[in-house]
Scaffold this motif. Structure first.
Motif, PDB file in Angstrom:
ATOM      1  N   ILE A  27       8.730   5.386  -0.061  1.00 53.22           N
ATOM      2  CA  ILE A  27       7.635   4.528   0.381  1.00 53.22           C
ATOM      3  C   ILE A  27       8.105   3.077   0.489  1.00 53.22           C
ATOM      4  N   SER A  28       9.015   2.661  -0.380  1.00 51.17           N
ATOM      5  CA  SER A  28       9.523   1.285  -0.303  1.00 51.17           C
ATOM      6  C   SER A  28      10.309   1.060   0.985  1.00 51.17           C
ATOM      7  N   SER A  29      11.009   2.085   1.456  1.00 49.56           N
ATOM      8  CA  SER A  29      11.720   1.975   2.736  1.00 49.56           C
ATOM      9  C   SER A  29      10.736   1.861   3.891  1.00 49.56           C
ATOM     10  N   LEU A  30       9.648   2.624   3.818  1.00 47.44           N
ATOM     11  CA  LEU A  30       8.617   2.534   4.851  1.00 47.44           C
ATOM     12  C   LEU A  30       8.000   1.143   4.875  1.00 47.44           C
ATOM     13  N   LYS A  31       7.654   0.627   3.712  1.00 47.86           N
ATOM     14  CA  LYS A  31       7.038  -0.701   3.632  1.00 47.86           C
ATOM     15  C   LYS A  31       7.971  -1.755   4.220  1.00 47.86           C
ATOM     16  N   ALA A  32       9.242  -1.717   3.843  1.00 40.17           N
ATOM     17  CA  ALA A  32      10.223  -2.680   4.366  1.00 40.17           C
ATOM     18  C   ALA A  32      10.375  -2.540   5.877  1.00 40.17           C
ATOM     19  N   PHE A  33      10.420  -1.292   6.363  1.00 37.50           N
ATOM     20  CA  PHE A  33      10.554  -1.067   7.796  1.00 37.50           C
ATOM     21  C   PHE A  33       9.345  -1.614   8.557  1.00 37.50           C
ATOM     22  N   LEU A  34       8.143  -1.294   8.071  1.00 35.30           N
ATOM     23  CA  LEU A  34       6.937  -1.760   8.757  1.00 35.30           C
ATOM     24  C   LEU A  34       6.819  -3.282   8.736  1.00 35.30           C
TER      25      LEU A  34
END
Length: 100
Positions: A27-34
């Motif tokens: 989820i942290s990768s998703l947040k950073a990507f978004l």
């Protein structure tokens, strides 16, 4: 603008093939990507307030008043980062169904 200027379309694409967009299924990768995706050209993003509304929705659903992000809240209620990513997709779909 193309369809990936739409946050909904982008999240759906990530949901189908997360390894194509995220370094890890976290989820942290998703947040950073978004966050990075939004900042690339914020004036061209369709539905720029969508994640702000999702943040409020998550806070309300989980009955929290916090300065934590939607990602942190979902991680708290998950086993690990991977589980939190799956929870995000479920909750985001539910959020969209409630607002449309």
């Amino acid at each position: 603008m193309d369809n990936l200027d739409s946050l909904k379309e982008l999240i759906e694409a990530i949901k189908k093939r997360p390894a194509m967009y995220l370094t890890r299924n976290y989820i942290s990768s998703l947040k950073a990507f978004l966050d990075g995706w939004y900042l690339r050209r914020p004036d061209e993003v369709l539905e720029p307030e969508l994640m702000h509304h999702f943040q409020k929705w998550v806070e309300q659903k989980y009955n929290v008043t916090t300065t934590q992000t939607w990602a942190s809240i979902l991680l708290f209620y998950s086993v690990d980062e991977c589980d939190a990513l799956e929870l995000f997709f479920k909750e985001f779909d539910l959020f969209l169904s409630e607002i449309t």
